[in-house]
Design an enzyme around this catalytic site. Structure first.
Site, PDB file in Angstrom:
ATOM      1  N   ARG A  65     -73.719  68.994  38.837  1.00 18.35           N
ATOM      2  CA  ARG A  65     -74.265  69.685  40.008  1.00 18.35           C
ATOM      3  C   ARG A  65     -73.596  69.137  41.262  1.00 18.35           C
ATOM      4  NH1 ARG A  65     -78.803  68.552  41.579  1.00 18.35           N
ATOM      5  NH2 ARG A  65     -79.324  66.864  40.165  1.00 18.35           N
ATOM      6  N   TYR A  74     -70.599  75.136  35.855  1.00 18.08           N
ATOM      7  CA  TYR A  74     -71.262  74.041  35.129  1.00 18.08           C
ATOM      8  C   TYR A  74     -72.765  73.948  35.392  1.00 18.08           C
ATOM      9  CZ  TYR A  74     -71.211  69.733  32.420  1.00 18.08           C
ATOM     10  OH  TYR A  74     -71.395  68.795  31.422  1.00 18.08           O
ATOM     11  N   GLY A  75     -73.532  73.779  34.335  1.00 24.11           N
ATOM     12  CA  GLY A  75     -74.936  73.363  34.390  1.00 24.11           C
ATOM     13  C   GLY A  75     -75.765  74.026  35.475  1.00 24.11           C
ATOM     14  N   GLY A  76     -76.451  73.187  36.227  1.00 27.96           N
ATOM     15  CA  GLY A  76     -77.378  73.664  37.248  1.00 27.96           C
ATOM     16  C   GLY A  76     -76.727  74.487  38.356  1.00 27.96           C
ATOM     17  N   LYS A 121     -82.396  74.939  37.749  1.00 30.24           N
ATOM     18  CA  LYS A 121     -82.685  74.237  38.999  1.00 30.24           C
ATOM     19  C   LYS A 121     -82.838  75.197  40.183  1.00 30.24           C
ATOM     20  CE  LYS A 121     -82.256  70.265  36.868  1.00 30.24           C
ATOM     21  NZ  LYS A 121     -83.472  69.529  36.475  1.00 30.24           N
ATOM     22  N   HIS A 179     -90.503  69.027  38.701  1.00 32.86           N
ATOM     23  CA  HIS A 179     -89.441  68.487  37.844  1.00 32.86           C
ATOM     24  C   HIS A 179     -90.087  67.546  36.833  1.00 32.86           C
ATOM     25  CE1 HIS A 179     -85.257  66.311  37.827  1.00 32.86           C
ATOM     26  NE2 HIS A 179     -85.397  67.135  36.825  1.00 32.86           N
ATOM     27  N   SER A 193     -83.345  60.918  37.412  1.00 36.71           N
ATOM     28  CA  SER A 193     -82.381  60.932  36.303  1.00 36.71           C
ATOM     29  C   SER A 193     -82.184  59.519  35.744  1.00 36.71           C
ATOM     30  CB  SER A 193     -81.053  61.497  36.780  1.00 36.71           C
ATOM     31  OG  SER A 193     -80.558  60.722  37.832  1.00 36.71           O
ATOM     32  N   ALA A 194     -81.742  59.465  34.498  1.00 44.41           N
ATOM     33  CA  ALA A 194     -81.419  58.212  33.797  1.00 44.41           C
ATOM     34  C   ALA A 194     -82.641  57.342  33.493  1.00 44.41           C
ATOM     35  CB  ALA A 194     -80.373  57.404  34.561  1.00 44.41           C
ATOM     36  N   CYS A 195     -83.822  57.952  33.408  1.00 51.60           N
ATOM     37  CA  CYS A 195     -85.025  57.215  33.019  1.00 51.60           C
ATOM     38  C   CYS A 195     -85.499  57.600  31.623  1.00 51.60           C
ATOM     39  CB  CYS A 195     -86.144  57.439  34.029  1.00 51.60           C
ATOM     40  SG  CYS A 195     -85.826  56.682  35.621  1.00 51.60           S
ATOM     41  N   ASN A 241     -86.230  61.649  26.224  1.00 50.81           N
ATOM     42  CA  ASN A 241     -86.699  60.708  25.201  1.00 50.81           C
ATOM     43  C   ASN A 241     -88.226  60.604  25.191  1.00 50.81           C
ATOM     44  OD1 ASN A 241     -84.003  60.227  24.741  1.00 50.81           O
ATOM     45  ND2 ASN A 241     -83.950  58.263  25.811  1.00 50.81           N
ATOM     46  N   ASP A 270     -88.127  69.208  31.142  1.00 50.88           N
ATOM     47  CA  ASP A 270     -87.513  69.196  32.481  1.00 50.88           C
ATOM     48  C   ASP A 270     -88.367  69.811  33.593  1.00 50.88           C
ATOM     49  OD1 ASP A 270     -85.318  68.384  34.064  1.00 50.88           O
ATOM     50  OD2 ASP A 270     -84.499  70.403  34.080  1.00 50.88           O
ATOM     51  N   ASN A 281     -71.607  62.932  31.818  1.00 52.08           N
ATOM     52  CA  ASN A 281     -72.562  64.031  32.020  1.00 52.08           C
ATOM     53  C   ASN A 281     -72.370  65.122  30.957  1.00 52.08           C
ATOM     54  OD1 ASN A 281     -74.723  65.278  33.451  1.00 52.08           O
ATOM     55  ND2 ASN A 281     -73.285  66.552  34.599  1.00 52.08           N
ATOM     56  N   ARG A 330     -73.197  67.399  27.748  1.00 52.61           N
ATOM     57  CA  ARG A 330     -74.498  68.034  27.517  1.00 52.61           C
ATOM     58  C   ARG A 330     -74.598  68.718  26.170  1.00 52.61           C
ATOM     59  NH1 ARG A 330     -78.436  67.522  31.834  1.00 52.61           N
ATOM     60  NH2 ARG A 330     -77.251  66.458  33.454  1.00 52.61           N
ATOM     61  N   GLY A 336     -90.179  54.045  21.607  1.00 55.24           N
ATOM     62  CA  GLY A 336     -91.380  54.358  20.829  1.00 55.24           C
ATOM     63  C   GLY A 336     -92.577  53.482  21.173  1.00 55.24           C
ATOM     64  N   ASN A 375     -93.535  52.843  24.098  1.00 56.12           N
ATOM     65  CA  ASN A 375     -94.218  53.404  25.273  1.00 56.12           C
ATOM     66  C   ASN A 375     -95.531  54.088  24.895  1.00 56.12           C
ATOM     67  OD1 ASN A 375     -92.158  52.507  26.926  1.00 56.12           O
ATOM     68  ND2 ASN A 375     -91.067  54.467  26.918  1.00 56.12           N
TER      69      ASN A 375
HETATM   70  O1  TSX Z   1     -85.277  56.528  27.518  1.00 57.33           O
HETATM   71  C1  TSX Z   1     -85.601  55.371  27.695  1.00 57.33           C
HETATM   72  N1  TSX Z   1     -86.938  54.995  27.624  1.00 57.33           N
HETATM   73  C2  TSX Z   1     -87.993  56.035  27.442  1.00 57.33           C
HETATM   74  C3  TSX Z   1     -88.176  56.342  26.033  1.00 57.33           C
HETATM   75  C4  TSX Z   1     -89.190  57.061  25.568  1.00 57.33           C
HETATM   76  N2  TSX Z   1     -84.624  54.418  27.945  1.00 57.33           N
HETATM   77  C5  TSX Z   1     -83.213  54.812  28.083  1.00 57.33           C
HETATM   78  C6  TSX Z   1     -82.943  55.129  29.531  1.00 57.33           C
HETATM   79  C7  TSX Z   1     -81.643  55.845  29.729  1.00 57.33           C
HETATM   80  C8  TSX Z   1     -81.732  57.305  29.530  1.00 57.33           C
HETATM   81  C9  TSX Z   1     -84.982  53.121  28.090  1.00 57.33           C
HETATM   82  N3  TSX Z   1     -84.246  52.020  28.331  1.00 57.33           N
HETATM   83  C10 TSX Z   1     -86.320  52.718  27.988  1.00 57.33           C
HETATM   84  C11 TSX Z   1     -87.320  53.687  27.737  1.00 57.33           C
HETATM   85  O2  TSX Z   1     -88.503  53.353  27.634  1.00 57.33           O
HETATM   86  N4  TSX Z   1     -86.380  51.386  28.200  1.00 57.33           N
HETATM   87  C12 TSX Z   1     -85.112  50.979  28.412  1.00 57.33           C
HETATM   88  C13 TSX Z   1     -84.702  49.591  28.695  1.00 57.33           C
HETATM   89  C14 TSX Z   1     -84.423  48.880  27.391  1.00 57.33           C
HETATM   90  C15 TSX Z   1     -83.180  49.009  26.823  1.00 57.33           C
HETATM   91  C16 TSX Z   1     -82.898  48.362  25.612  1.00 57.33           C
HETATM   92  C17 TSX Z   1     -83.874  47.604  25.014  1.00 57.33           C
HETATM   93  C18 TSX Z   1     -85.127  47.482  25.584  1.00 57.33           C
HETATM   94  C19 TSX Z   1     -85.394  48.123  26.784  1.00 57.33           C
HETATM   95  N5  TSX Z   1     -83.502  46.940  23.810  1.00 57.33           N
HETATM   96  C20 TSX Z   1     -84.117  45.897  23.186  1.00 57.33           C
HETATM   97  O3  TSX Z   1     -85.101  45.417  23.627  1.00 57.33           O
HETATM   98  C21 TSX Z   1     -83.544  45.466  21.911  1.00 57.33           C
HETATM   99 MN    MN Z   2     -83.787  67.593  35.432  1.00 60.49          MN
END
Ligand code: TSX
Ligand code: MN
Length: 605
Positions: free
Chosen positions: A68, A209-211, A218, A238, A260-262, A266, A285, A375, A377, A505, A507
């Site tokens: 984007r 590309y994308g958005g 978006k 979002h 992004s990147a959190c 997942n 999203d 980036n 996809r 997992g 979490n």
């Molecule tokens: O997606 C992530 N989540 C949410 C999952 C449901 N990531 C990846 C972020 C980039 C897209 C994470 N990274 C998460 C997380 O909860 N936590 C972390 C940080 C992390 C990275 C590696 C380890 C632990 C925490 N590894 C070990 O402890 C071995």
């Molecule tokens: Mn998004």
């Protein structure tokens, strides 16, 4: 009547862009197969291994067209003050004049595809119809996965009475006999992703590309929808939407906003580490949220697919996403193995000895550049996801019990804290953000990039008015019917830069605490920033998390919070006078609470 309005608009845009032909897309399997055959025949797409990746295709964008383009994204509202300090504003007339010149003849030598699409379940009162015109067949095959595209959307036009017009051109007309590049696009200074919020109109030029190009996502479902939502009294956010079921079989729905990147995708597909607890996906999203007859917030996912970041996705980090992309998937800017399968950095296993990288060049592990673009996809249907919740297509939407916000914060922010009320929750959303990582400029390290509700690039109007709208939503119903708001942080680190929380997992342990808070059965302690779990309220069965680490995760450090409150105040000043007073009041209240605690401690009580 509406069909007539549509025909008039399509004809007008066709005479502007001057394509060689106009094709109306019906969204059928046969049509899609024809389009993909054409794309492979011209070399634009590569068909992947028919047994390893059945009906999957790979595309490679021009290296100048990979993401984007926020600098080239515009809000053309009548008044500059309606775009606010976070958007690029252009006067609508000037914007139109600039872009009319570009669109004039922009589809010469090409086909204009008419894509009717529905955002949201068919026959949901919350859904909207869009019509995208595009000269990119890549866009067509992606829109078919990401939206409810084709005849069925067109059939709803009389019922919906209106549609959102979305004009898109890659900005590369062809002279007679001129060869067509594999990924045509316009140079950066001629790219424009423009929104006319008052007209509910989208014009996008120069990027495929994308958005920038899949305008349902978006542009429509966030920027234009956010303005419609403000005017009509609902919210376009979002957010992922997930369904969580406990061992008794009771379930709740949570929505969650992260920058992004959190790991939003997942979390949406989380594989639970606690026996009996289960997470299923509604979306990863976007959430459209409105109040139902009973005054509860209900959400739909306006999309029908995932346009997910490939890099870092693996059977270890997200098995459900990996299974979703096993068939009927489009990959963009990933690397290709010698046996015609896909590969990217962070996928399971060791890098193969030889690949074709995203620039279609030979790649070996000694090469310094990544094989897949960061980036890169996948585009895949939500129905491909093995953990899809049965309610994903419910026209009524799903009732939201909790809203989660969060970001990447190595310090200061605890693993989870609960707001005391809606206004405090809106404060949490307004101050959320991620700490700038080493990937960006090193002088900025440690600085928090604030991103209210992860919506900063996607609010189609003034950010201050947006936060006011969040507060106004609460006035339409009773406080007890509103979702509770939680701030989560999977990314807190110790002094050695080690992640304190296992994440992924695990979490589910935090989601379980939230679930039980909503039931009124989980313990919490009151702090100046809200309710935190007591150490024993977080279920650590089956995992080794040390008391000291959990205590560190649940620490509210007054000195860190002094800096935090100052930094939030600084950000608030950048929003200007449209920032609601109620939010600065929360800030002052938290400040006062810290002073009270310090005062009491000073007295030795
Ligand atoms: O997606 C992530 N989540 C949410 C999952 C449901 N990531 C990846 C972020 C980039 C897209 C994470 N990274 C998460 C997380 O909860 N936590 C972390 C940080 C992390 C990275 C590696 C380890 C632990 C925490 N590894 C070990 O402890 C071995
Ligand atoms: Mn998004």
């Amino acid at each position: 009547m509406h069909a007539k309005k549509l025909t008039i608009w399509v004809n007008k845009m066709a005479s502007l862009c001057q394509p060689d032909r106009v094709v109306w897309c019906d969204g059928s399997d046969a049509e899609n197969e024809r389009f993909l055959n054409e794309l492979t025949a011209t070399g634009k797409a590569i068909a992947l291994h028919p047994e390893k990746r059945p009906r999957c295709h790979a595309f490679f964008s021009d290296p100048s067209d990979v993401a984007r383009v926020e600098d080239r994204t515009f809000i053309a509202s009548k008044k500059e003050s309606d775009a606010g300090p976070t958007n690029n504003w252009q006067p609508p007339r000037k914007m139109k004049k600039t872009m009319l010149k570009l669109f004039k003849g922009s589809m010469k030598g090409r086909t204009m595809y008419v894509i009717p699409f529905m955002m949201g379940p068919f026959d949901s009162p919350l859904s909207k119809i869009g019509i995208q015109l595009t000269d990119s067949l890549y866009v067509v095959v992606n829109m078919r996965i990401m939206t409810r595209m084709g005849q069925q959307a067109l059939d709803r036009l009389p019922a919906k009475k209106t549609f959102i017009p979305c004009l898109h051109s890659i900005g590369h007309p062809l002279a007679p006999g001129e060869p067509d590049p594999l990924w045509p696009a316009a140079p950066i200074e001629r790219k424009y992703i423009s929104h006319f919020p008052e007209k509910r109109l989208i014009w996008s030029y120069g990027s495929g590309y994308g958005g920038n190009a899949l305008l349902g996502k978006k542009c429509l479902a966030l920027r234009i929808a956010s303005k419609m939502a403000k005017d009509e009294g609902w919210m376009a956010e979002h957010m992922l939407i997930l369904k969580i079921t406990n061992p008794e079989g009771r379930h709740k729905f949570f929505a969650a906003a992260f920058p992004s990147a959190c790991g939003k995708t997942n979390l949406a597909m989380l594989v639970s580490k606690l026996p009996g607890w289960k997470v299923e996906t509604i979306g990863d999203d976007i959430a459209w949220i409105s109040l139902d007859q009973e005054g509860r917030m209900r959400a739909i996912n306006p999309e029908k697919g995932f346009f997910g970041v490939a890099k870092g996705t693996s059977y270890a980090s997200n098995p459900s996403a990996m299974r979703a992309v096993e068939k009927d998937t489009i990959f963009t800017n990933v690397a290709i193995t010698d046996d015609m399968d896909v590969w990217w950095e962070g996928i399971d296993g060791k890098p193969p000895a030889h690949l074709m990288d995203w620039k279609r060049a030979d790649w070996t592990p000694d090469k310094e550049t990544p094989a897949a673009h960061p980036n890169s996809r996948f585009t895949t249907a939500i129905t491909n996801c093995p953990v899809i919740a049965p309610e994903w297509d419910d026209p009524e939407g799903v009732p939201i019990s909790a809203i989660l916000v969060g970001g990447r914060r190595p310090s200061t922010i605890p693993l989870v804290h609960e707001s005391v009320d809606w206004t405090h929750g809106v404060f949490m959303g307004s101050m959320m953000g991620s700490e700038v990582t080493a990937a960006t400029i090193s002088t900025m390290l440690g600085i928090v990039r604030r991103d209210p509700f992860a919506m900063l690039p996607f609010i189609g109007y003034h950010v201050g008015d947006y936060l006011a709208h969040w507060l106004e939503m609460a006035e339409k119903t009773e406080a007890s019917k509103l979702p509770r708001i939680y701030y989560v942080n999977w990314f807190r680190k110790d002094e050695h830069n080690r992640f304190l929380w296992p994440g992924f997992g695990d979490n589910i342990r935090v989601l379980k605490w939230i679930f039980e808070r909503l039931d009124g059965t989980a313990e919490a302690k009151e702090t100046p920033i809200g309710y935190l779990p007591t150490r024993n309220a977080i279920d650590r069965s089956g995992v080794n998390i040390k008391n000291a680490d959990l205590d560190a995760l649940l620490t509210v450090d007054p000195a860190e919070w002094q800096d935090e409150l100052k930094s939030i105040n600084h950000f608030y000043e950048s929003i200007g006078e449209k920032l609601p007073d109620a939010l600065t009041d929360v800030l002052k209240h938290i400040q006062a609470q810290f002073e009270d605690v310090a005062g009491n401690q000073g007295e030795g009580s």
